[in-house]
Design an enzyme around this catalytic site. Structure first.
Site, PDB file in Angstrom:
ATOM      1  N   LYS A   1       2.079  13.193  -2.001  1.00  0.00           N
ATOM      2  CA  LYS A   1       2.269  11.762  -1.762  1.00  0.00           C
ATOM      3  C   LYS A   1       3.075  11.121  -2.895  1.00  0.00           C
ATOM      4  CE  LYS A   1      -0.982   8.714  -2.742  1.00  0.00           C
ATOM      5  NZ  LYS A   1      -1.865   7.557  -2.825  1.00  0.00           N
TER       6      LYS A   1
ATOM      7  N   LYS B   1      -8.205  13.477  -7.678  1.00  0.00           N
ATOM      8  CA  LYS B   1      -8.016  12.797  -8.971  1.00  0.00           C
ATOM      9  C   LYS B   1      -8.886  13.407 -10.059  1.00  0.00           C
ATOM     10  CE  LYS B   1      -5.884   8.553  -7.597  1.00  0.00           C
ATOM     11  NZ  LYS B   1      -5.778   7.116  -7.609  1.00  0.00           N
TER      12      LYS B   1
ATOM     13  N   LYS C   1       2.262   6.146  -7.870  1.00  0.00           N
ATOM     14  CA  LYS C   1       2.708   5.459  -9.086  1.00  0.00           C
ATOM     15  C   LYS C   1       2.286   6.191 -10.340  1.00  0.00           C
ATOM     16  CE  LYS C   1       0.170   1.522  -7.706  1.00  0.00           C
ATOM     17  NZ  LYS C   1      -1.154   1.854  -7.178  1.00  0.00           N
TER      18      LYS C   1
HETATM   19  N1  AQP Z   1       2.920   7.305  -0.727  1.00  0.00           N
HETATM   20  C1  AQP Z   1       2.393   6.356   0.010  1.00  0.00           C
HETATM   21  N2  AQP Z   1       2.767   6.177   1.293  1.00  0.00           N
HETATM   22  C2  AQP Z   1       2.244   5.183   2.053  1.00  0.00           C
HETATM   23  N3  AQP Z   1       1.309   4.319   1.591  1.00  0.00           N
HETATM   24  C3  AQP Z   1       0.903   4.465   0.316  1.00  0.00           C
HETATM   25  N4  AQP Z   1       0.012   3.778  -0.438  1.00  0.00           N
HETATM   26  C4  AQP Z   1      -0.034   4.326  -1.673  1.00  0.00           C
HETATM   27  N5  AQP Z   1       0.813   5.345  -1.768  1.00  0.00           N
HETATM   28  C5  AQP Z   1       1.415   5.475  -0.534  1.00  0.00           C
HETATM   29  C6  AQP Z   1      -0.762   2.653   0.046  1.00  0.00           C
HETATM   30  O1  AQP Z   1      -0.626   1.609  -0.904  1.00  0.00           O
HETATM   31  C7  AQP Z   1      -1.845   0.865  -0.949  1.00  0.00           C
HETATM   32  C8  AQP Z   1      -2.293   0.707  -2.353  1.00  0.00           C
HETATM   33  O2  AQP Z   1      -2.630   1.953  -2.925  1.00  0.00           O
HETATM   34  P1  AQP Z   1      -3.386   1.944  -4.310  1.00  0.00           P
HETATM   35  O3  AQP Z   1      -2.507   1.471  -5.370  1.00  0.00           O
HETATM   36  O4  AQP Z   1      -4.646   1.227  -4.217  1.00  0.00           O
HETATM   37  O5  AQP Z   1      -3.805   3.417  -4.559  1.00  0.00           O
HETATM   38  P2  AQP Z   1      -3.203   4.750  -4.157  1.00  0.00           P
HETATM   39  O6  AQP Z   1      -3.249   4.930  -2.686  1.00  0.00           O
HETATM   40  O7  AQP Z   1      -3.936   5.777  -4.958  1.00  0.00           O
HETATM   41  O8  AQP Z   1      -1.677   4.583  -4.630  1.00  0.00           O
HETATM   42  P3  AQP Z   1      -0.915   5.359  -5.698  1.00  0.00           P
HETATM   43  O9  AQP Z   1       0.470   4.813  -5.786  1.00  0.00           O
HETATM   44  O10 AQP Z   1      -1.019   6.830  -5.440  1.00  0.00           O
HETATM   45  O11 AQP Z   1      -1.678   4.979  -7.026  1.00  0.00           O
HETATM   46  P4  AQP Z   1      -2.305   5.928  -8.099  1.00  0.00           P
HETATM   47  O12 AQP Z   1      -1.184   6.846  -8.505  1.00  0.00           O
HETATM   48  O13 AQP Z   1      -2.770   5.043  -9.215  1.00  0.00           O
HETATM   49  O14 AQP Z   1      -3.408   6.670  -7.433  1.00  0.00           O
HETATM   50  C9  AQP Z   1      -2.854   1.616  -0.067  1.00  0.00           C
HETATM   51  O15 AQP Z   1      -2.918   0.963   1.177  1.00  0.00           O
HETATM   52  C10 AQP Z   1      -2.249   2.971   0.070  1.00  0.00           C
HETATM   53  O16 AQP Z   1      -2.610   3.587   1.295  1.00  0.00           O
END
Ligand code: AQP
Length: 341
Positions: A200, A117, A203
């Protein structure tokens, strides 16, 4: 260490955008089954984590409420689970400070999420982004949670939570914090981008075509699956044959996650068929599973006051659990507290 802690599940999702299919299959879907098993469950919308990267304030407020609506629409019952947003419970930030003093710079420097990040310009990343895993440890340990369902990407942060608990217990010669168990299960613990099978699904990916949002309507879902990157080969009959086919593997895993079966079951059904057949079947399944959630989210978002009331109620119940654990932590560390006279 003996295990004096009762089973309590904690997990969270950031309101850093809308919920994706990755969040749903990797986390939310399993939050619901854990709740329905009768386990004590605490689910947190981690807004303090979201602001480690700048968020537009109005969008953050909207995303937090929409995330709450997503949890409820997916099956989280705010009576049976505690559902709240992190910033309403000060114990998270207070315990995080103590954990900042327990965690080591070297540990945090090794976190791959920070490296990803922060990118090349690390000097310009917020201190909060660097300290993120200490706040995550506080989220979990403020409740003496024992189990944390997450997607694969959070494994390293949970190992750090374990290290913090172990070091705290060791440094203060107590057995106060549980050493948590990550729960990483299911066919879709790492859902990949629809545009690039090595990235991955996220969002905050700038390309909306890379992900399925829980707010997407049936047309948008079908269109994104139709346009998902794949290869010209038909689906094989063994998982091994998918090793070098990241995009194909991802769609098979998504199908399995949505259907509640294994990737091998999916191949048993579709082996020999091309994406011209598989993609429409996947789109139908995704629409059937996600459209009712979308409809319910839209309905819930029409009454924002009710969502705020649910979050306030969850926060009060969360504070009641976390406050005595934080007070005991202060006592262990030697921080003088006001006493009742
Ligand atoms: N692609 C994914 N596959 C499986 N699990 C996922 N999680 C996130 N993306 C995937 C799981 O969702 C939970 C919440 O994640 P988060 O919102 O706290 O942060 P993150 O993992 O950083 O998710 P994002 O969507 O990628 O958000 P941004 O883009 O803001 O960083 C966790 O249990 C995560 O494992």
């Amino acid at each position: 260490m003996s295990d004096p802690f009762r089973t309590r599940v904690f997990s969270g999702i950031q309101p850093s955008g809308g919920l994706t299919l990755g969040n749903y299959l990797g986390a939310l879907q399993r939050f619901v089954t854990t709740q329905d098993d009768g386990t004590e469950t605490i689910y947190c919308l981690v807004d303090l984590h979201a602001i480690t990267i700048w968020q537009d304030p109005a969008k953050l407020r909207h995303a937090t409420r929409e995330l709450a609506a997503g949890f409820i629409a997916a099956g989280i019952d705010p009576q049976r689970s505690i559902l709240f947003n992190q910033s309403q419970v000060p114990a998270h930030a207070e315990l995080a400070w103590i954990f900042n003093c327990v965690a080591r710079m070297g540990w945090l420097s090794r976190m791959t999420q920070f490296k990803d990040k922060a990118g090349k310009n690390r000097e310009n990343a917020s201190v909060g982004l660097f300290a993120y895993p200490a706040l995550m440890a506080a989220d979990i340990l403020a409740y003496h949670a024992t189990h944390v369902p997450v997607g694969e990407d959070q494994k390293q942060h949970l190992e750090l939570t374990r290290d913090i608990a172990i070091k705290f217990n060791h440094d203060y010669e107590v057995e106060f914090f549980p050493v948590v168990e990550p729960v990483i299960e299911g066919a879709a613990t790492r859902v990949m981008s629809l545009r690039d099978g090595t990235k991955k699904m996220s969002k905050s990916d700038p390309s909306d075509m890379s992900r399925i949002n829980l707010t997407d309507d049936a047309d948008a879902i079908s269109n994104k699956i139709r346009k998902a990157r794949t290869d010209p080969e038909p689906l094989p009959d063994t998982l091994d044959a998918l090793t070098e086919r990241a995009e194909a593997r991802n769609l098979v895993n998504i199908y399995a996650g949505l259907a509640g079966c294994s990737p091998a079951d999916v191949l048993a059904q579709f082996a020999g068929q091309g994406f011209g057949t598989f993609k429409p079947a996947l789109a139908d399944l995704a629409v059937a599973r996600l459209a009712p959630i979308n409809t319910e989210m839209t309905r819930l978002m029409q009454d924002v006051d009710e969502i705020d009331r649910i979050l306030a109620d969850g926060a009060a119940r969360a504070r009641a659990i976390a406050a005595p654990i934080l007070a005991q932590t202060h006592e262990i560390v030697g921080l003088v507290q006001r006493r009742e006279v």
